[in-house]
Motif scaffolding. Sequence first.
Motif, PDB file in Angstrom:
ATOM      1  N   THR A  80      12.434  44.232  84.160  1.00 17.34           N
ATOM      2  CA  THR A  80      11.568  43.485  85.089  1.00 17.34           C
ATOM      3  C   THR A  80      12.048  43.514  86.532  1.00 17.34           C
ATOM      4  N   ARG A  84      10.274  41.938  89.760  1.00 16.39           N
ATOM      5  CA  ARG A  84      10.890  40.688  90.221  1.00 16.39           C
ATOM      6  C   ARG A  84      11.118  40.720  91.732  1.00 16.39           C
ATOM      7  N   THR A  87       7.642  39.871  93.357  1.00 18.03           N
ATOM      8  CA  THR A  87       6.838  38.848  92.688  1.00 18.03           C
ATOM      9  C   THR A  87       5.799  38.234  93.618  1.00 18.03           C
ATOM     10  N   GLU A  88       6.223  37.862  94.807  1.00 18.95           N
ATOM     11  CA  GLU A  88       5.282  37.249  95.745  1.00 18.95           C
ATOM     12  C   GLU A  88       4.129  38.188  96.056  1.00 18.95           C
ATOM     13  N   ILE A  91       1.682  38.442  93.074  1.00 19.20           N
ATOM     14  CA  ILE A  91       0.808  37.284  92.924  1.00 19.20           C
ATOM     15  C   ILE A  91      -0.262  37.288  94.016  1.00 19.20           C
ATOM     16  N   TYR A 173       2.076  26.953  94.676  1.00 18.98           N
ATOM     17  CA  TYR A 173       2.972  28.102  94.862  1.00 18.98           C
ATOM     18  C   TYR A 173       2.695  28.791  96.199  1.00 18.98           C
ATOM     19  N   ILE A 190       8.091  28.993  91.878  1.00 21.03           N
ATOM     20  CA  ILE A 190       7.762  29.687  90.628  1.00 21.03           C
ATOM     21  C   ILE A 190       7.769  28.715  89.455  1.00 21.03           C
ATOM     22  N   ARG A 194       4.921  27.769  86.816  1.00 23.22           N
ATOM     23  CA  ARG A 194       5.217  27.851  85.380  1.00 23.22           C
ATOM     24  C   ARG A 194       4.769  26.582  84.660  1.00 23.22           C
ATOM     25  N   ALA A 291       5.063  36.792  86.512  1.00 24.23           N
ATOM     26  CA  ALA A 291       6.091  36.210  87.373  1.00 24.23           C
ATOM     27  C   ALA A 291       7.128  35.451  86.548  1.00 24.23           C
ATOM     28  N   CYS A 294       9.454  37.768  84.694  1.00 21.16           N
ATOM     29  CA  CYS A 294      10.406  38.437  85.589  1.00 21.16           C
ATOM     30  C   CYS A 294      11.466  37.500  86.153  1.00 21.16           C
ATOM     31  N   ASP A 295      11.237  36.212  86.103  1.00 21.36           N
ATOM     32  CA  ASP A 295      12.123  35.245  86.752  1.00 21.36           C
ATOM     33  C   ASP A 295      13.459  35.168  86.014  1.00 21.36           C
TER      34      ASP A 295
END
Length: 337
Positions: A80, A84, A87-88, A91, A173, A190, A194, A291, A294-295
């Motif tokens: 990931t 990762r 990620t931003e 999204i 977010y 994040i 979640r 996301a 990947c976190d």
Amino acid sequence: MFATLIEAALLSTMNARPADAHVKWFCAFDVAAQPRTLENVLCLDFELLLSLAAFSVLMACLAEPTALGHAATRAFDHVTMPLRLRTEEMIRAICGFFFISIGILGGFLLTPELKTTAPQVAVLQFAIAAGMLWRQTLPLSAAGIVVLFGIAVSNYGVFHLMDYPIFLGLAAYLALVGLQKNSLFGVSPIDVLRYATALTLMWASVEKWAYPQWSFPILIEHSIITLGFDSEFYMRAAGMVEFTLAFALLWTPLIRRCSAAILVVAFIAACFEFGKIDAVGHSAIIAALFAIACDDKAYARDRRVPWLAPIALCASLAATLLVYYLDHAVSFDTALL
């Protein structure tokens, strides 16, 4: 961990298409109708499925700190890492796609059953999508999402919109990222997303027990996916796996990443069966799940005693059921038992 994967492999196979395709988008429904009473929901099959879920979560918690769990974490980190680091951007891109798509399709606010005839809604949706292009304008896009959510609440009521806290999580977010805030009351952006994703899926799972008949036409049309189980048992199992995986999103790092990965596969599989409406409608939650998967962040609060997991699962399920039925009873004057 592997017990959870075994359960998820079995039940997500059953769950992949009709359960992750939002039934309100494809079948007739009546939110105000009397749901199955709790007496009927809490049957022997339900108790057996919950026992399996609790056992699987416990085994997952016991496996996570072992060498096998550490190896799985390293594998997740390796696979990931490219996403990762972006990620931003991921999204923002998927949210832009989502709002452009619903603006083009027209006629609904945030999801296909939330209808609207107001032409200015499409303008707002396109504006939200445009705001995804720059970090500085993300708070404006977030405000636009909240406005659309508020209109939906005004038109359809709080109970109906309890299906979609994911949109408020997404707005939070985007606002936090745009304002370059590292946390909201100590919770990272994040993690806010979640929690909202988990609540969305936990609430949706109760709907499968309260209104299984809404999905029966889909099960008749796609009978092969029931694996020979009758529709009643299938919906109980589908609801249980969705709730368990949603609860897992709230738990420890490896468990929540595994859960997010399994859910991504299930949601994407549903898109192939149900087409563009499902692909567009679920794109935001798919982005959130990617996301989460990947976190790689872990916090001191993530250290939990394994045997607490099944207790927390049962307590979360009981609380969600109670809130769902109490909210429905208050909103529509229906019976609890």
